[in-house]
Write a protein that holds these residues in place. Structure first.
Motif, short mmCIF file in Angstrom:
data_model
loop_
_atom_site.label_atom_id
_atom_site.label_comp_id
_atom_site.label_asym_id
_atom_site.label_seq_id
_atom_site.Cartn_x
_atom_site.Cartn_y
_atom_site.Cartn_z
N ASN A 1 -48.83 9.17 -53.42
CA ASN A 1 -49.22 8.59 -52.14
C ASN A 1 -47.98 8.15 -51.36
O ASN A 1 -47.85 8.39 -50.16
N ASP A 2 -47.04 7.49 -52.04
CA ASP A 2 -45.80 7.06 -51.40
C ASP A 2 -45.02 8.24 -50.86
O ASP A 2 -44.46 8.19 -49.76
N ALA A 3 -44.98 9.31 -51.63
CA ALA A 3 -44.24 10.49 -51.21
C ALA A 3 -44.81 11.08 -49.92
O ALA A 3 -44.08 11.50 -49.03
N TRP A 4 -46.15 11.09 -49.81
CA TRP A 4 -46.77 11.64 -48.59
C TRP A 4 -46.56 10.71 -47.40
O TRP A 4 -46.40 11.18 -46.27
N ALA B 1 -29.99 1.54 -54.61
CA ALA B 1 -30.72 1.70 -53.35
C ALA B 1 -30.98 3.18 -53.07
O ALA B 1 -32.07 3.56 -52.60
N LEU B 2 -29.99 4.04 -53.38
CA LEU B 2 -30.17 5.46 -53.15
C LEU B 2 -31.13 6.09 -54.16
O LEU B 2 -31.86 7.03 -53.83
N GLU B 3 -31.15 5.58 -55.36
CA GLU B 3 -32.12 6.07 -56.33
C GLU B 3 -33.55 5.76 -55.89
O GLU B 3 -34.47 6.53 -56.13
N LYS B 4 -33.72 4.59 -55.24
CA LYS B 4 -35.05 4.23 -54.72
C LYS B 4 -35.45 5.12 -53.54
O LYS B 4 -36.62 5.19 -53.18
N LEU B 5 -34.47 5.80 -52.97
CA LEU B 5 -34.74 6.73 -51.86
C LEU B 5 -34.93 8.15 -52.40
O LEU B 5 -34.58 9.13 -51.77
N HIS B 6 -35.50 8.24 -53.60
CA HIS B 6 -35.70 9.56 -54.21
C HIS B 6 -36.67 10.42 -53.42
O HIS B 6 -36.71 11.65 -53.59
N VAL C 1 -36.53 11.39 -50.51
CA VAL C 1 -35.82 12.37 -49.69
C VAL C 1 -35.51 13.63 -50.48
O VAL C 1 -35.45 14.73 -49.93
N THR C 2 -35.33 13.48 -51.79
CA THR C 2 -35.04 14.67 -52.62
C THR C 2 -36.30 15.49 -52.87
O THR C 2 -36.20 16.65 -53.29
N GLU C 3 -37.47 14.91 -52.61
CA GLU C 3 -38.73 15.61 -52.85
C GLU C 3 -39.23 16.36 -51.61
O GLU C 3 -40.24 17.07 -51.68
N LEU C 4 -38.54 16.19 -50.48
CA LEU C 4 -39.00 16.81 -49.25
C LEU C 4 -39.04 18.33 -49.33
O LEU C 4 -39.89 18.97 -48.71
N THR C 5 -38.13 18.91 -50.10
CA THR C 5 -38.12 20.37 -50.22
C THR C 5 -39.37 20.89 -50.92
O THR C 5 -39.74 22.04 -50.74
N ASP C 6 -40.01 20.04 -51.71
CA ASP C 6 -41.25 20.43 -52.38
C ASP C 6 -42.48 20.12 -51.53
O ASP C 6 -43.57 20.63 -51.81
N GLN C 7 -42.30 19.28 -50.52
CA GLN C 7 -43.46 18.82 -49.74
C GLN C 7 -43.53 19.39 -48.32
O GLN C 7 -44.53 19.21 -47.64
N PRO D 1 -29.53 12.74 -53.85
CA PRO D 1 -30.06 12.06 -52.65
C PRO D 1 -29.03 11.99 -51.53
O PRO D 1 -29.40 12.08 -50.35
N ARG D 2 -27.78 11.83 -51.87
CA ARG D 2 -26.72 11.78 -50.85
C ARG D 2 -26.61 13.13 -50.13
O ARG D 2 -26.49 13.18 -48.91
N GLN D 3 -26.62 14.20 -50.92
CA GLN D 3 -26.52 15.53 -50.34
C GLN D 3 -27.72 15.83 -49.45
O GLN D 3 -27.57 16.43 -48.37
N CYS D 4 -28.89 15.41 -49.85
CA CYS D 4 -30.10 15.66 -49.05
C CYS D 4 -30.02 14.94 -47.71
O CYS D 4 -30.35 15.52 -46.67
N ILE D 5 -29.60 13.68 -47.73
CA ILE D 5 -29.48 12.93 -46.47
C ILE D 5 -28.47 13.61 -45.55
O ILE D 5 -28.69 13.75 -44.35
N ARG D 6 -27.36 14.06 -46.13
CA ARG D 6 -26.31 14.69 -45.32
C ARG D 6 -26.79 16.03 -44.77
O ARG D 6 -26.45 16.42 -43.65
#
Length: 630
Positions: free
Chosen positions: A112-115, A139-144, A146-152, A226-231
């Protein structure tokens, strides 16, 4: 302003988080559908109880509105919306989206959080990520998310593709074209912003936190992800560090506390934050650089939620196609409605001459085209524009027919009224005496003159006079033959003059038809040229939007590549060459594209218009003659 945001004294729930999943609230969608202005959409996401709602209230220019709460319980459920006039962009609406806090222990549903995070990305033009403390690895680990966006999220319905050299193109590299700007708001920040003993800005602090480590070990890959995804995903990045707004014991009263009681440093950062968002947040766009209005945003919300509830993955390309279908159909309906409404008002004045009818038709069809083009987008092949033009032409045919019927009725009534005196004289035998034919002709000529002076005859004035005089030819001939004051030779001469007059009247009726048809054809041509001109302008505008979208993405990639080279990541910089090459290839394709479909769409429409008008005017031979001249 027409089409602007409704007056909203408080936010409303846009997306409910129910036992059946995420669902749109129909009344809130209705509020969006009524907004025809372009929208700037700012969404805030982040862990629960981090003060997201306070920032949204500040952007709305209000002290309260979005629920703040004063306990550990998350107050915002689903996604809430507040639409306000944009404070610095006239003709734009600012849409604020406050999302449900991520990581709420009461939910226990990470999917649910991911969506929620995914929807924040998909719907916004600026994504505010709100966190507390510092930007560290935790803090960046909690922003995981962003790394799931490629699957969503998928960019294209068929997944990735290949470039002109046959190389695979990852969809990940295209996210930067369509994703929002990224703004990290760090709350309750107490550290000194120093790197190697040097004071740094908020943005430098963020850039330092997003630096990558060299190496390919699993630990380093996890650290970098997560850093690479944000960039890679977000075209621009910005950071604001907020100190504590007030003492801890007063935090629970934040939404009712006068601004003067907040810490001056906090107020200063909050003001800079709002100023930046107002000035730098772009209008929301979708694939192709098309601007999103409130109406289009409502369709996006529904399309994405329907996709998620079906168990599928939202696709940007499919969403744009579906949204375009809905909006173009609506644009066509609205354009046609405006045309018909205007013509119905003219109908109250029937009968009228073709020049008046044609001029109003041209004015209203231009208005319908303008309204359609204002609302439509991505009308590939001109499908809906062609439908609008055909429907307008069909309605025009009906109005011409109705105007002709009204003209025929009015002219026949007028002729009977004017002829009533002559008919009464015939009944009394006034003309049944020597010299009666001359009296009859004089009175008939007076009747014709009065008829022609009458201004409200409409399109069939001369034609109906021609028919009427032919109907009365037997009457005139009878009076002529009975006039004993005339010799046989004089009667023959009078009969010849009578025939000549009939032919002259017939010629006048045909000339009226010819002029009306010529006028109608010229108006159809003029209308077509106007539609083509406006379609070309629309194509040029959409082309410009595409070029801007590509240039923003290219600038972002080039800047990222520059930073990779500076930091010594030459291998990553070289890997970006393929993405940059693909963007430049796409730029060239868009730059060289031409609106080749326009003539194919409108030339058949002109032919349809000529055929309809020739049928209505019952003058096919003359229409074909003019068709050859064109």
């Amino acid at each position: 302003m027409s089409g602007g945001p409704p007056s909203m004294s408080a936010p409303v729930c846009l997306i409910e988080n129910t036992d059946r999943g995420l669902q749109a609230v129909d009344s809130s969608l209705k509020l969006l559908r009524d907004i025809q202005q372009p929208v700037v959409v700012v969404a805030v996401v982040g862990l629960y109880r981090t003060g997201k709602s306070y920032l949204m209230n500040r952007l709305a220019g209000q002290q309260s509105g979005f629920a703040l709460g004063s306990t550990i319980e998350s107050k915002t459920k689903g996604i809430w919306m507040w639409c306000v006039p944009h404070p610095s962009k006239p003709g734009h609406t600012l849409v604020l989206l406050d999302t449900e806090g991520l990581g709420d222990v009461d939910k226990g549903d990470s999917k649910n959080d991911a969506w929620i995070f995914c929807l924040g990305v998909l719907l916004s033009s600026t994504l505010v990520y709100n966190s507390r403390g510092t930007i560290d690895n935790q803090a960046l680990e909690k922003l995981h998310y962003v790394t799931e966006l490629t699957d969503q999220i998928r960019v294209k319905s068929a997944g990735g593709g290949r470039d002109e050299d046959g190389e695979d193109i990852s969809e990940d590299c295209e996210f930067v074209r369509f994703f929002p700007s990224f703004l990290w708001a760090v709350r309750d920040f107490t550290l000194e912003r120093k790197i190697d003993g040097r004071d740094v800005s908020d943005d430098e602090y963020l850039d330092f936190a997003l630096q990558l480590k060299k190496g390919l070990s699993p630990k380093i890959v996890t650290y970098n992800l997560p850093r690479q995804c944000i960039r890679n995903f977000f075209p621009t990045r910005k950071c604001f560090t907020f100190p504590f707004p007030t003492s801890a014991d007063k935090m629970k009263c934040l939404d009712s506390m006068p601004e003067s009681q907040l810490e001056p440093d906090f107020r200063q950062v909050a003001d800079r934050f709002c100023t930046y968002v107002f000035s730098e947040s772009r209008t929301k766009t979708v694939q192709g650089g098309h601007q999103v209005t409130g109406s289009r945003l409502s369709h996006l919300v529904k399309i994405y939620l329907d996709t998620i509830s079906s168990g599928d993955v939202p696709c940007l390309e499919n969403a744009v196609v579906a949204m375009a279908e809905i909006e173009n159909q609506s644009a066509m309906t609205e354009g046609l409605r405006q045309y018909e409404l205007g013509m119905q008002q003219l109908k109250n004045q029937f009968p009228t001459d073709l020049d008046t009818l044609s001029s109003e038709h041209h004015r209203l069809s231009t208005m319908a085209t303008k309204e359609f083009l204002k609302r439509s987008f991505k009308d590939e092949g001109g499908k809906y524009m062609a439908q609008l033009s055909e429907k307008v032409t069909h309605l025009y045919e009906q109005f011409i027919s109705q105007n002709m019927q009204a003209s025929e009725t009015e002219c026949r009534k007028l002729l009977l009224e004017l002829h009533s005196g002559i008919a009464a004289n015939i009944e009394r035998g006034v003309y049944a005496k020597p010299g009666g034919y001359e009296v009859y002709c004089r009175e008939r000529d007076t009747m014709v003159a009065k008829y022609r002076q009458h201004r409200k005859k409409g399109m069939k004035g001369e034609e109906m006079l021609d028919v009427f005089l032919q109907e009365k030819s037997a009457e005139a001939n009878s009076i002529l033959m009975a006039d004993k004051n005339l010799t046989d030779a004089e009667k023959k001469n009078a009969e010849a003059r009578e025939q000549a007059a009939v032919q002259e009247q017939r010629a006048r009726a045909e000339e009226q038809r010819r002029q009306e048809l010529q006028q109608a054809l010229e108006d159809e041509k003029r209308g077509q040229e106007e539609r083509v001109r406006r379609m070309e302008e629309k194509f040029a505008e959409e082309k410009r939007q595409q070029q801007e979208e590509l240039q923003r993405a290219l600038n972002s990639k080039l800047e990222e590549q520059r930073q990779m080279i500076e930091k010594g990541f030459k291998d990553k910089a070289e890997m970006m060459n393929q993405e940059i090459k693909q963007l430049r290839t796409e730029q060239t394709r868009v730059k060289e594209s031409k609106p080749g479909f326009i003539e194919k769409v409108f030339l058949p429409i002109a032919s349809i218009g000529r055929d309809i008008l020739s049928t209505v005017l019952q003058y096919k031979g003359m229409c074909k003659m003019f068709g050859r001249k064109k």
